[in-house]
Design an enzyme around this catalytic site. Structure first.
Site, PDB file in Angstrom:
ATOM      1  CB  ALA A 276      38.488  41.135  28.990  1.00 28.37           C
TER       2      ALA A 276
ATOM      3  CB  SER B  84      37.565  46.533  25.190  1.00 24.78           C
ATOM      4  OG  SER B  84      38.481  47.606  25.370  1.00 24.78           O
ATOM      5  N   GLY B  85      39.864  46.413  22.784  1.00 19.28           N
ATOM      6  CA  GLY B  85      40.337  47.201  21.654  1.00 19.28           C
ATOM      7  C   GLY B  85      40.710  48.614  22.054  1.00 19.28           C
TER       8      GLY B  85
ATOM      9  CB  VAL C 280      44.434  53.051  25.640  1.00 20.14           C
ATOM     10  CG1 VAL C 280      43.466  53.880  26.459  1.00 20.14           C
ATOM     11  CG2 VAL C 280      45.853  53.217  26.151  1.00 20.14           C
ATOM     12  CG  ASP C 281      41.465  52.414  29.980  1.00 21.70           C
ATOM     13  OD1 ASP C 281      42.473  53.137  30.092  1.00 21.70           O
ATOM     14  OD2 ASP C 281      40.299  52.855  29.979  1.00 21.70           O
ATOM     15  CB  SER C 282      41.427  46.163  27.763  1.00 19.72           C
ATOM     16  OG  SER C 282      41.399  46.540  26.402  1.00 19.72           O
TER      17      SER C 282
ATOM     18  CG  MET D  94      34.241  39.114  25.750  1.00 23.74           C
ATOM     19  SD  MET D  94      33.555  39.617  27.356  1.00 23.74           S
ATOM     20  CE  MET D  94      34.381  41.208  27.577  1.00 23.74           C
TER      21      MET D  94
ATOM     22  CB  CYS E 104      27.892  44.826  30.289  1.00 26.02           C
ATOM     23  SG  CYS E 104      29.100  44.090  29.162  1.00 26.02           S
TER      24      CYS E 104
ATOM     25  N   GLY F 153      40.627  46.087  32.096  1.00 29.05           N
ATOM     26  CA  GLY F 153      41.176  47.434  32.217  1.00 29.05           C
ATOM     27  C   GLY F 153      40.334  48.361  33.060  1.00 29.05           C
TER      28      GLY F 153
ATOM     29  CB  CYS G  56      28.829  49.357  23.821  1.00 29.55           C
ATOM     30  SG  CYS G  56      27.958  47.913  24.469  1.00 29.55           S
TER      31      CYS G  56
END
EC number: 2.8.1.13
Length: 387
Positions: free
Chosen positions: A6, A8-9, A11-13, A32, A101, A125, A199
């Site tokens: 997944a 998200s855009g 850094v973690d993911s 997503m 979520c 992430g 979000c």
């Protein structure tokens, strides 16, 4: 393994997906799309659903050399997470949308679709660890970096979904380490700011969002004697423990600050009073999810009721129908626990289970010097951020 990452855009993911690739998994990236009215650019946006985020996720996938797709889950997100958020506030409760979520989107809709397509696991992430018990059962544990730990918002997923999850960042020492790794890998998101707040409330104005969706409903703010001390535009915009933004017409007789003690949706009324009235001695909850056997007898544990709140000592026992009762230590100092909040139980770093708060009983011997900061939490606080 075939792994769906997944993206998200953030850094973690991106780094989590990179580590999954390094581990030899067959990785496919997916972003997503959760909102059809999201901001085009991050300027003024504090969440993680902007068009810019989708572009950042695509660029990360290109750098990693993995396939990339965008899945439109906006309708499911609106029908579950956003609808739950509105319904809970309207009912006088305080929800955590990041918990919902994770429950309905990331580890239900996304994971179910991934399994149907032949993937073995979903990689995110999130900062949490998965360890194996002696019998091989997966256990959810706190992350190595306590400041970034997200086990609280993940506890709702349950053991079956945990068995099909990967959290490659669980052992990272700090967010700085994640950013340094992203930079070394040539990922352009290495310096991207963290998302925070909710979000789908891009400007951070939770009360404004609620008012736009639920309408203005003028009512009374009363003290514990029933005397009217102010008015409001909608009881749904308040949460137990709130101090700021009350706009009361007159101060308390003793001049001390007032806090929200209760939200009464049927009467459209908000009750305020002194901070001592927020002291919590026990908590009732329902919709319990357990990682292992539910505690049939009183069991010592630590209790956390906010995403970044300090855990306190308690004793928990499961009741019928997914209910839970928790007695807190005499000096726990826990205050301002609102119905709707997620309650997570731990044994050391291991998550025992999670439930949704339905009510509290006042502490008989509150400890004023250990109030902490929770009593000042404004409506809408408690989001868990990007993963």
């Amino acid at each position: 393994m075939r792994v769906l990452a997944a993206l998200s855009g953030g850094v973690d993911s991106a780094v989590a997906a990179a580590r999954a690739v390094d581990a030899g998994h067959d990785v496919v990236g997916v972003h997503m799309a959760l909102s059809r009215t999201r901001d085009q650019f991050r300027t003024g946006s504090r969440g993680c659903c902007s068009i810019e985020d989708a572009g950042d996720a695509r660029r990360a996938a290109d750098v990693l050399g993995i396939p990339y797709y965008v899945w439109d889950l906006s309708e499911r997100f609106e029908e579950t997470v956003v609808a739950d958020f509105l319904a809970e506030y309207e009912a006088g409760r305080t929800p955590n949308p990041c918990v919902r979520c994770n429950e309905h989107i990331k580890f239900a809709a996304l994971l179910d679709k991934a399994v149907a397509l032949g993937f073995d696991a979903v990689c995110t992430g999130h900062y949490a660890r998965i360890e194996r018990a002696a019998d091989g059962t997966p256990e959810l544990h706190r992350a190595r970096d306590a400041a970034k730990d997200q086990s609280y918002v993940l506890a709702v997923m349950g053991p079956q979904r945990l068995a099909r999850s990967l959290f490659p960042l669980g052992d990272v020492a700090s967010k700085d380490e994640t950013r340094a790794e992203a930079a070394a890998r040539g990922l352009s998101v290495s310096a991207k700011p963290d998302s925070y707040d909710i979000c789908f409330v891009a400007d951070g104005d939770t009360q404004g969002f609620l008012r736009a969706r639920l309408g203005s409903r003028e009512g009374e703010v009363v003290d514990t004697t029933g005397a009217v001390v102010g008015t409001h535009d909608g009881a749904y915009a308040y949460t137990v423990g709130q101090r700021k933004g009350l706009a009361l017409g007159r101060p308390a007789p003793d001049g001390r600050p007032r806090y929200v003690l209760a939200v009464e949706p049927v009467r459209n009324r908000v009750v305020v009073g002194p901070v001592e009235e927020l002291a919590v001695g026990s908590v009732e909850a329902d919709r319990a999810v357990w990682f292992g056997a539910a505690p049939s007898t009183p069991t010592a544990c630590t209790v956390q009721v906010r995403a970044h709140g300090a855990p306190v000592d308690g004793t928990a026992v499961a009741g019928p129908g997914g209910t839970l009762h928790v007695d807190l230590g005499a000096d726990a100092g826990l205050r301002g626990v609102a119905p709707g909040q997620s309650l997570v139980l731990y044994d050391g770093t291991r998550v025992l289970g999670q439930a949704t708060v339905t009510g509290t009983r006042k502490a008989t011997t509150p400890s004023p010097e250990r109030a902490g900061t929770a009593a000042g939490t404004p409506a809408g606080a408690g989001a868990g951020g990007r993963a």
